[in-house]
Design a protein around this motif. Structure first.
Motif, mmCIF file in Angstrom:
data_model
loop_
_atom_site.group_PDB
_atom_site.id
_atom_site.type_symbol
_atom_site.label_atom_id
_atom_site.label_comp_id
_atom_site.label_asym_id
_atom_site.label_seq_id
_atom_site.Cartn_x
_atom_site.Cartn_y
_atom_site.Cartn_z
ATOM 1 N N ILE A 12 -17.797 -2.137 -3.155
ATOM 2 C CA ILE A 12 -18.172 -2.083 -1.737
ATOM 3 C C ILE A 12 -17.704 -3.343 -1.012
ATOM 4 O O ILE A 12 -17.171 -3.265 0.097
ATOM 5 N N ALA A 13 -17.862 -4.500 -1.652
ATOM 6 C CA ALA A 13 -17.421 -5.755 -1.037
ATOM 7 C C ALA A 13 -15.906 -5.765 -0.850
ATOM 8 O O ALA A 13 -15.399 -6.269 0.155
ATOM 9 N N GLY A 14 -15.155 -5.199 -1.805
ATOM 10 C CA GLY A 14 -13.703 -5.100 -1.669
ATOM 11 C C GLY A 14 -13.300 -4.220 -0.500
ATOM 12 O O GLY A 14 -12.368 -4.533 0.240
ATOM 13 N N ALA A 15 -14.008 -3.119 -0.319
ATOM 14 C CA ALA A 15 -13.724 -2.231 0.814
ATOM 15 C C ALA A 15 -14.049 -2.927 2.137
ATOM 16 O O ALA A 15 -13.306 -2.793 3.114
ATOM 17 N N ILE A 16 -15.141 -3.678 2.173
ATOM 18 C CA ILE A 16 -15.500 -4.416 3.383
ATOM 19 C C ILE A 16 -14.481 -5.514 3.653
ATOM 20 O O ILE A 16 -14.063 -5.726 4.800
ATOM 21 N N ALA A 17 -14.052 -6.221 2.604
ATOM 22 C CA ALA A 17 -13.037 -7.268 2.773
ATOM 23 C C ALA A 17 -11.734 -6.674 3.305
ATOM 24 O O ALA A 17 -11.081 -7.269 4.161
ATOM 25 N N PRO A 26 0.006 -5.863 -1.052
ATOM 26 C CA PRO A 26 1.099 -5.635 -2.003
ATOM 27 C C PRO A 26 0.734 -4.717 -3.156
ATOM 28 O O PRO A 26 1.588 -4.073 -3.720
ATOM 29 N N GLY A 27 -0.546 -4.597 -3.500
ATOM 30 C CA GLY A 27 -0.920 -3.805 -4.666
ATOM 31 C C GLY A 27 -1.583 -2.486 -4.358
ATOM 32 O O GLY A 27 -1.839 -1.703 -5.253
ATOM 33 N N GLY A 28 -1.926 -2.227 -3.126
ATOM 34 C CA GLY A 28 -2.582 -0.978 -2.786
ATOM 35 C C GLY A 28 -4.094 -1.070 -2.878
ATOM 36 O O GLY A 28 -4.676 -2.118 -3.119
ATOM 37 N N ILE A 29 -4.738 0.066 -2.700
ATOM 38 C CA ILE A 29 -6.195 0.113 -2.625
ATOM 39 C C ILE A 29 -6.851 -0.174 -3.976
ATOM 40 O O ILE A 29 -7.909 -0.808 -4.035
ATOM 41 N N ILE A 30 -6.243 0.238 -5.072
ATOM 42 C CA ILE A 30 -6.828 -0.002 -6.395
ATOM 43 C C ILE A 30 -6.904 -1.496 -6.685
ATOM 44 O O ILE A 30 -7.941 -2.003 -7.123
ATOM 45 N N VAL A 31 -5.821 -2.209 -6.420
ATOM 46 C CA VAL A 31 -5.811 -3.654 -6.642
ATOM 47 C C VAL A 31 -6.804 -4.333 -5.701
ATOM 48 O O VAL A 31 -7.504 -5.275 -6.098
ATOM 49 N N ARG A 82 1.415 -12.963 -3.577
ATOM 50 C CA ARG A 82 2.308 -11.806 -3.656
ATOM 51 C C ARG A 82 3.302 -11.783 -2.505
ATOM 52 O O ARG A 82 4.413 -11.305 -2.663
ATOM 53 N N GLY A 83 2.909 -12.292 -1.349
ATOM 54 C CA GLY A 83 3.821 -12.335 -0.217
ATOM 55 C C GLY A 83 4.984 -13.281 -0.453
ATOM 56 O O GLY A 83 6.116 -13.001 -0.077
ATOM 57 N N ARG A 84 4.725 -14.403 -1.103
ATOM 58 C CA ARG A 84 5.791 -15.353 -1.419
ATOM 59 C C ARG A 84 6.760 -14.779 -2.431
ATOM 60 O O ARG A 84 7.948 -15.003 -2.349
#
Length: 88
Positions: A12-17, A26-31, A82-84
């Motif tokens: 839940i905290a990941g979804a809120i973040a 760069p990694g999608g929703i799972i990451v 990941r952006g770098r």
């Protein structure tokens, strides 16, 4: 709070973040959700160490704020790293 509680809280905290920091990850929703779990756990441990806060209650506001803050910090670090690599 057990490990299952931290996993649910982290998801839940990941979804809120992700909602607070929109954009392409760069990694999608799972990451992003995995970062949320790790961020919640790290945020809880750091909060306990620094502020001596009680993180054993799932419905405590400080537990949620620490989990979301940890997720935001890890998501930001992940995007920077990941952006770098993508531009190099």
């Amino acid at each position: 709070m057990g490990i299952l509680g931290w996993i649910v809280l982290g998801l839940i905290a990941g979804a809120i973040a992700k909602a607070i920091m929109p954009g392409k990850d760069p990694g999608g929703i799972i990451v992003t959700l995995l970062i949320g779990i790790v961020g919640a756990i790290l945020g809880g441990f750091v909060g306990r160490a620094l502020f001596n806060s009680d993180i054993n209650s799932f419905f405590d506001l400080s537990t949620w704020l620490l989990a979301i803050l940890g997720s935001l910090i890890l998501l930001g670090i992940y995007r920077l790293v990941r952006g770098r690599r993508a531009h190099a």
